[in-house]
Scaffold this active site. Structure first.
Site, PDB file in Angstrom:
ATOM      1  CG  LEU A 135      -6.557  -8.226   8.028  1.00 14.46           C
ATOM      2  CD1 LEU A 135      -7.115  -9.566   8.489  1.00 14.46           C
ATOM      3  CD2 LEU A 135      -5.048  -8.316   7.888  1.00 14.46           C
ATOM      4  CD  GLU A 158     -13.038  -5.584  -2.581  1.00 15.88           C
ATOM      5  OE1 GLU A 158     -11.836  -5.934  -2.523  1.00 15.88           O
ATOM      6  OE2 GLU A 158     -13.978  -6.393  -2.500  1.00 15.88           O
ATOM      7  CG  ASN A 159      -7.457  -2.617  -6.391  1.00 14.79           C
ATOM      8  OD1 ASN A 159      -6.502  -3.353  -6.226  1.00 14.79           O
ATOM      9  ND2 ASN A 159      -7.757  -1.674  -5.492  1.00 14.79           N
ATOM     10  CD1 TRP A 160     -12.477  -5.904 -10.349  1.00 11.65           C
ATOM     11  CD2 TRP A 160     -11.680  -5.092 -12.270  1.00 11.65           C
ATOM     12  NE1 TRP A 160     -11.747  -6.900 -10.942  1.00 11.65           N
ATOM     13  CE2 TRP A 160     -11.248  -6.434 -12.137  1.00 11.65           C
ATOM     14  CE3 TRP A 160     -11.290  -4.371 -13.403  1.00 11.65           C
ATOM     15  CZ2 TRP A 160     -10.457  -7.067 -13.094  1.00 11.65           C
ATOM     16  CZ3 TRP A 160     -10.499  -5.013 -14.360  1.00 11.65           C
ATOM     17  CH2 TRP A 160     -10.100  -6.334 -14.202  1.00 11.65           C
ATOM     18  N   GLY A 175       0.100   5.556  -4.298  1.00 15.16           N
ATOM     19  CA  GLY A 175      -0.528   6.850  -4.604  1.00 15.16           C
ATOM     20  C   GLY A 175       0.059   7.955  -3.740  1.00 15.16           C
ATOM     21  CG  ASP A 235      -2.070   0.920   1.127  1.00 16.70           C
ATOM     22  OD1 ASP A 235      -2.272   1.505   0.037  1.00 16.70           O
ATOM     23  OD2 ASP A 235      -2.785   1.088   2.128  1.00 16.70           O
ATOM     24  NE  ARG A 287      -3.906   6.583  -7.744  1.00 19.77           N
ATOM     25  CZ  ARG A 287      -3.928   6.531  -6.440  1.00 19.77           C
ATOM     26  NH1 ARG A 287      -3.733   7.611  -5.712  1.00 19.77           N
ATOM     27  NH2 ARG A 287      -4.136   5.393  -5.813  1.00 19.77           N
TER      28      ARG A 287
HETATM   29  C1  FPP Z   1      -1.786   0.402  -3.361  1.00 16.29           C
HETATM   30  O1  FPP Z   1      -1.400   1.724  -3.515  1.00 16.29           O
HETATM   31  C2  FPP Z   1      -1.287  -0.363  -4.446  1.00 16.29           C
HETATM   32  C3  FPP Z   1      -2.071  -0.943  -5.407  1.00 16.29           C
HETATM   33  C4  FPP Z   1      -3.521  -0.856  -5.462  1.00 16.29           C
HETATM   34  C5  FPP Z   1      -1.455  -1.693  -6.479  1.00 16.29           C
HETATM   35  C6  FPP Z   1      -0.317  -2.530  -6.048  1.00 16.29           C
HETATM   36  C7  FPP Z   1       0.301  -3.025  -7.243  1.00 16.29           C
HETATM   37  C8  FPP Z   1       1.610  -2.992  -7.518  1.00 16.29           C
HETATM   38  C9  FPP Z   1       2.678  -2.523  -6.619  1.00 16.29           C
HETATM   39  C10 FPP Z   1       2.028  -3.538  -8.795  1.00 16.29           C
HETATM   40  C11 FPP Z   1       2.034  -5.015  -8.675  1.00 16.29           C
HETATM   41  C12 FPP Z   1       2.688  -5.574  -9.784  1.00 16.29           C
HETATM   42  C13 FPP Z   1       3.232  -6.778  -9.802  1.00 16.29           C
HETATM   43  C14 FPP Z   1       4.047  -7.088 -10.932  1.00 16.29           C
HETATM   44  C15 FPP Z   1       3.043  -7.805  -8.752  1.00 16.29           C
HETATM   45  P1  FPP Z   1      -2.514   2.848  -3.587  1.00 16.29           P
HETATM   46  O2  FPP Z   1      -2.654   3.262  -5.000  1.00 16.29           O
HETATM   47  O3  FPP Z   1      -3.778   2.376  -2.939  1.00 16.29           O
HETATM   48  O4  FPP Z   1      -1.812   3.944  -2.732  1.00 16.29           O
HETATM   49  P2  FPP Z   1      -2.501   5.072  -1.845  1.00 16.29           P
HETATM   50  O5  FPP Z   1      -3.294   4.349  -0.775  1.00 16.29           O
HETATM   51  O6  FPP Z   1      -1.319   5.796  -1.289  1.00 16.29           O
HETATM   52  O7  FPP Z   1      -3.339   5.900  -2.754  1.00 16.29           O
END
Ligand code: FPP
Length: 236
Positions: free
Chosen positions: A191, A71-73, A27, A24, A37
Protein backbone atom coordinates in the site's frame (compact mmCIF):
# COMPACT_ATOMS: atom_id res chain seq x y z
CA UNK A 1 -16.47 8.47 5.27
CA UNK A 2 -18.18 5.58 7.03
CA UNK A 3 -17.83 1.82 6.76
CA UNK A 4 -20.88 0.48 4.95
CA UNK A 5 -23.12 -2.04 6.66
CA UNK A 6 -22.40 -5.72 5.93
CA UNK A 7 -24.25 -7.18 3.00
CA UNK A 8 -25.75 -10.55 3.68
CA UNK A 9 -24.73 -13.79 1.97
CA UNK A 10 -23.17 -14.18 -1.43
CA UNK A 11 -23.69 -10.78 -3.00
CA UNK A 12 -20.92 -9.56 -5.29
CA UNK A 13 -19.35 -6.13 -4.94
CA UNK A 14 -21.56 -4.76 -7.72
CA UNK A 15 -20.75 -1.32 -9.08
CA UNK A 16 -17.64 0.26 -7.56
CA UNK A 17 -18.31 3.86 -6.58
CA UNK A 18 -14.83 4.83 -5.40
CA UNK A 19 -11.69 3.44 -7.04
CA UNK A 20 -8.13 4.40 -6.12
CA UNK A 21 -4.96 3.67 -8.07
CA UNK A 22 -1.30 3.47 -7.09
CA UNK A 23 0.19 4.38 -10.47
CA UNK A 24 3.47 2.48 -10.30
CA UNK A 25 6.05 1.52 -12.92
CA UNK A 26 6.83 4.69 -14.89
CA UNK A 27 10.55 4.24 -14.19
CA UNK A 28 10.58 0.58 -15.25
CA UNK A 29 8.58 1.41 -18.37
CA UNK A 30 11.31 3.90 -19.36
CA UNK A 31 14.17 1.57 -18.39
CA UNK A 32 12.77 -1.25 -20.55
CA UNK A 33 12.83 1.13 -23.53
CA UNK A 34 16.21 2.70 -22.71
CA UNK A 35 14.61 6.15 -22.60
CA UNK A 36 14.88 8.81 -19.84
CA UNK A 37 12.78 8.34 -16.68
CA UNK A 38 11.12 11.68 -17.46
CA UNK A 39 9.59 10.10 -20.56
CA UNK A 40 8.14 7.34 -18.38
CA UNK A 41 6.46 9.98 -16.23
CA UNK A 42 5.26 11.82 -19.33
CA UNK A 43 3.68 8.61 -20.64
CA UNK A 44 2.26 8.15 -17.15
CA UNK A 45 0.46 11.46 -17.42
CA UNK A 46 -0.85 10.46 -20.85
CA UNK A 47 -2.23 7.29 -19.25
CA UNK A 48 -3.95 9.48 -16.61
CA UNK A 49 -5.47 11.62 -19.35
CA UNK A 50 -6.73 8.60 -21.33
CA UNK A 51 -8.12 7.00 -18.18
CA UNK A 52 -10.01 10.12 -17.12
CA UNK A 53 -11.72 9.96 -20.54
CA UNK A 54 -12.11 6.19 -20.59
CA UNK A 55 -13.53 5.97 -17.07
CA UNK A 56 -16.45 8.18 -18.00
CA UNK A 57 -18.74 5.33 -19.03
CA UNK A 58 -17.78 2.98 -16.20
CA UNK A 59 -20.08 4.32 -13.52
CA UNK A 60 -17.32 5.31 -11.08
CA UNK A 61 -18.13 8.32 -8.90
CA UNK A 62 -14.63 8.95 -7.58
CA UNK A 63 -11.23 8.06 -9.00
CA UNK A 64 -8.40 8.74 -6.55
CA UNK A 65 -4.88 8.81 -8.02
CA UNK A 66 -1.60 8.61 -6.06
CA UNK A 67 0.49 11.17 -7.95
CA UNK A 68 3.07 12.32 -5.36
CA UNK A 69 3.68 10.92 -1.90
CA UNK A 70 5.22 12.54 1.18
CA UNK A 71 8.14 10.15 0.55
CA UNK A 72 8.62 11.23 -3.09
CA UNK A 73 10.54 14.34 -1.87
CA UNK A 74 13.45 11.92 -1.37
CA UNK A 75 13.77 11.54 -5.15
CA UNK A 76 16.46 13.51 -7.04
CA UNK A 77 15.63 17.19 -7.53
CA UNK A 78 15.44 16.92 -11.32
CA UNK A 79 12.86 14.13 -11.09
CA UNK A 80 10.77 16.19 -8.65
CA UNK A 81 10.87 19.13 -11.03
CA UNK A 82 9.95 16.86 -13.99
CA UNK A 83 6.89 15.65 -12.06
CA UNK A 84 5.96 19.19 -11.01
CA UNK A 85 6.28 20.43 -14.60
CA UNK A 86 4.13 17.56 -15.87
CA UNK A 87 1.43 18.31 -13.30
CA UNK A 88 1.39 21.99 -14.32
CA UNK A 89 1.14 21.03 -17.99
CA UNK A 90 -1.66 18.60 -17.23
CA UNK A 91 -3.74 21.25 -15.48
CA UNK A 92 -3.11 23.78 -18.24
CA UNK A 93 -3.99 21.35 -21.03
CA UNK A 94 -6.85 19.41 -19.45
CA UNK A 95 -8.66 21.74 -17.06
CA UNK A 96 -11.10 23.10 -19.66
CA UNK A 97 -12.13 19.65 -20.75
CA UNK A 98 -12.54 18.38 -17.17
CA UNK A 99 -14.63 21.43 -16.34
CA UNK A 100 -16.76 20.96 -19.49
CA UNK A 101 -17.29 17.30 -18.60
CA UNK A 102 -18.70 18.24 -15.18
CA UNK A 103 -15.69 16.65 -13.40
CA UNK A 104 -14.80 17.97 -9.95
CA UNK A 105 -11.11 18.06 -9.10
CA UNK A 106 -10.11 17.39 -5.52
CA UNK A 107 -6.68 17.23 -3.90
CA UNK A 108 -5.82 15.05 -0.93
CA UNK A 109 -2.56 15.79 0.90
CA UNK A 110 -0.87 19.10 1.59
CA UNK A 111 -0.30 20.64 -1.85
CA UNK A 112 0.92 23.92 -0.31
CA UNK A 113 4.41 22.37 -0.24
CA UNK A 114 4.75 22.71 -4.02
CA UNK A 115 6.08 25.74 -5.91
CA UNK A 116 3.82 28.83 -5.80
CA UNK A 117 3.00 28.62 -9.53
CA UNK A 118 1.77 25.02 -9.18
CA UNK A 119 -0.17 25.91 -5.99
CA UNK A 120 -1.84 28.76 -7.86
CA UNK A 121 -2.78 26.52 -10.80
CA UNK A 122 -4.17 23.88 -8.43
CA UNK A 123 -6.26 26.48 -6.63
CA UNK A 124 -7.57 27.83 -9.91
CA UNK A 125 -8.54 24.28 -10.98
CA UNK A 126 -10.22 23.57 -7.63
CA UNK A 127 -12.19 26.81 -7.81
CA UNK A 128 -13.18 26.25 -11.44
CA UNK A 129 -14.53 22.72 -10.86
CA UNK A 130 -15.83 22.90 -7.28
CA UNK A 131 -19.51 23.11 -8.23
CA UNK A 132 -19.33 20.25 -10.73
CA UNK A 133 -21.65 17.39 -9.95
CA UNK A 134 -20.37 14.60 -12.22
CA UNK A 135 -17.47 12.37 -11.22
CA UNK A 136 -14.64 13.44 -8.92
CA UNK A 137 -10.95 13.02 -9.71
CA UNK A 138 -9.08 13.15 -6.41
CA UNK A 139 -5.34 13.58 -6.88
CA UNK A 140 -3.06 12.72 -3.97
CA UNK A 141 -0.28 15.31 -3.83
CA UNK A 142 2.32 15.39 -1.05
CA UNK A 143 0.04 12.78 0.45
CA UNK A 144 0.94 10.20 3.09
CA UNK A 145 -1.67 8.20 4.88
CA UNK A 146 0.09 8.18 8.26
CA UNK A 147 0.39 11.96 8.09
CA UNK A 148 -3.30 12.24 7.11
CA UNK A 149 -4.41 10.03 10.02
CA UNK A 150 -2.25 11.99 12.49
CA UNK A 151 -3.72 15.28 11.21
CA UNK A 152 -7.25 13.85 11.45
CA UNK A 153 -6.65 12.59 14.99
CA UNK A 154 -5.34 16.02 16.05
CA UNK A 155 -8.42 17.72 14.59
CA UNK A 156 -10.74 15.15 16.22
CA UNK A 157 -9.02 15.66 19.59
CA UNK A 158 -9.32 19.44 19.32
CA UNK A 159 -13.06 19.05 18.76
CA UNK A 160 -13.68 16.38 21.42
CA UNK A 161 -13.43 12.62 21.42
CA UNK A 162 -11.07 10.53 19.29
CA UNK A 163 -13.13 7.68 17.85
CA UNK A 164 -13.02 5.87 14.48
CA UNK A 165 -15.96 8.03 13.39
CA UNK A 166 -14.40 11.36 14.41
CA UNK A 167 -11.07 10.43 12.81
CA UNK A 168 -12.84 9.39 9.56
CA UNK A 169 -14.77 12.66 9.59
CA UNK A 170 -11.49 14.61 9.58
CA UNK A 171 -9.61 12.67 6.91
CA UNK A 172 -8.90 14.39 3.58
CA UNK A 173 -11.39 11.94 2.04
CA UNK A 174 -14.22 12.75 4.50
CA UNK A 175 -16.55 13.96 1.73
CA UNK A 176 -15.97 10.94 -0.53
CA UNK A 177 -17.86 7.64 -0.63
CA UNK A 178 -16.14 4.66 1.04
CA UNK A 179 -13.22 3.25 -0.93
CA UNK A 180 -14.37 0.14 -2.81
CA UNK A 181 -11.40 -0.90 -4.90
CA UNK A 182 -7.68 -0.17 -4.68
CA UNK A 183 -5.56 -0.97 -7.74
CA UNK A 184 -1.77 -1.07 -7.93
CA UNK A 185 0.10 -1.47 -11.19
CA UNK A 186 3.57 -2.85 -11.99
CA UNK A 187 3.44 -6.08 -9.99
CA UNK A 188 4.19 -4.55 -6.58
CA UNK A 189 1.73 -5.65 -3.92
CA UNK A 190 1.82 -3.15 -1.07
CA UNK A 191 0.00 0.00 0.00
CA UNK A 192 3.02 2.35 0.33
CA UNK A 193 1.34 4.70 2.82
CA UNK A 194 -1.71 5.25 0.57
CA UNK A 195 -5.27 5.33 1.99
CA UNK A 196 -4.39 2.96 4.86
CA UNK A 197 -7.50 3.87 6.85
CA UNK A 198 -9.80 3.98 3.83
CA UNK A 199 -8.56 0.60 2.58
CA UNK A 200 -9.70 -1.22 5.74
CA UNK A 201 -12.49 -2.95 3.78
CA UNK A 202 -11.54 -2.11 0.22
CA UNK A 203 -10.93 -4.85 -2.31
CA UNK A 204 -7.37 -4.96 -3.66
CA UNK A 205 -6.48 -5.66 -7.29
CA UNK A 206 -2.92 -5.95 -8.54
CA UNK A 207 -1.66 -6.11 -12.10
CA UNK A 208 1.78 -6.59 -13.68
CA UNK A 209 0.93 -3.87 -16.23
CA UNK A 210 3.24 -0.85 -15.87
CA UNK A 211 1.38 2.42 -15.32
CA UNK A 212 2.07 4.01 -18.75
CA UNK A 213 0.50 0.92 -20.38
CA UNK A 214 -2.60 0.94 -18.16
CA UNK A 215 -5.82 1.65 -20.05
CA UNK A 216 -9.56 1.86 -19.44
CA UNK A 217 -9.75 -1.81 -20.53
CA UNK A 218 -7.55 -2.77 -17.56
CA UNK A 219 -9.74 -0.66 -15.30
CA UNK A 220 -12.78 -2.48 -16.69
CA UNK A 221 -11.10 -5.82 -15.88
CA UNK A 222 -10.56 -4.67 -12.30
CA UNK A 223 -14.18 -3.50 -12.04
CA UNK A 224 -15.43 -6.84 -13.41
CA UNK A 225 -13.34 -8.69 -10.81
CA UNK A 226 -14.68 -6.36 -8.10
CA UNK A 227 -18.28 -6.92 -9.19
CA UNK A 228 -18.12 -10.61 -8.27
CA UNK A 229 -16.09 -10.32 -5.06
CA UNK A 230 -18.04 -11.09 -1.89
CA UNK A 231 -17.77 -8.33 0.69
CA UNK A 232 -18.68 -8.96 4.31
CA UNK A 233 -17.03 -6.07 6.22
CA UNK A 234 -16.22 -8.47 9.03
CA UNK A 235 -19.80 -9.78 9.12
CA UNK A 236 -21.05 -12.96 7.41
C1 FPP B 1 5.61 5.63 -9.92
O1 FPP B 1 6.53 5.24 -10.87
C2 FPP B 1 5.01 6.86 -10.31
C3 FPP B 1 5.20 8.05 -9.66
C4 FPP B 1 6.03 8.23 -8.48
C5 FPP B 1 4.55 9.25 -10.15
C6 FPP B 1 3.17 9.03 -10.63
C7 FPP B 1 2.77 10.24 -11.27
C8 FPP B 1 2.19 10.34 -12.48
C9 FPP B 1 1.79 9.21 -13.34
C10 FPP B 1 1.87 11.67 -12.96
C11 FPP B 1 0.63 12.10 -12.27
C12 FPP B 1 0.13 13.26 -12.90
C13 FPP B 1 -1.12 13.66 -12.83
C14 FPP B 1 -1.50 14.72 -13.71
C15 FPP B 1 -2.14 13.09 -11.92
P1 FPP B 1 8.04 5.02 -10.44
O2 FPP B 1 8.82 6.18 -10.91
O3 FPP B 1 8.13 4.74 -8.98
O4 FPP B 1 8.34 3.74 -11.28
P2 FPP B 1 9.38 2.59 -10.95
O5 FPP B 1 8.92 1.96 -9.65
O6 FPP B 1 9.22 1.67 -12.11
O7 FPP B 1 10.73 3.21 -10.86
Amino acid sequence: MSVPAAKSGGLGGGQARHVAIIMDGNGRWAKKRHVPRALGHQKGVEAVRALVHGAAGLGIEVLTLYAFSTENWQRPEDEISDLTRLMKRFILSDLDEMADNNIRLKIIGDYSAFTPDLVELIERALERTKANTGSTIAVALNYGSMDEIARAARLAAAKGAITPETIAANLDTADLPPLDLLIRTSGEERLSNFLLWQAAYAELWFTEVLWPDFTADHLKQALDAFAIRERHYGGR
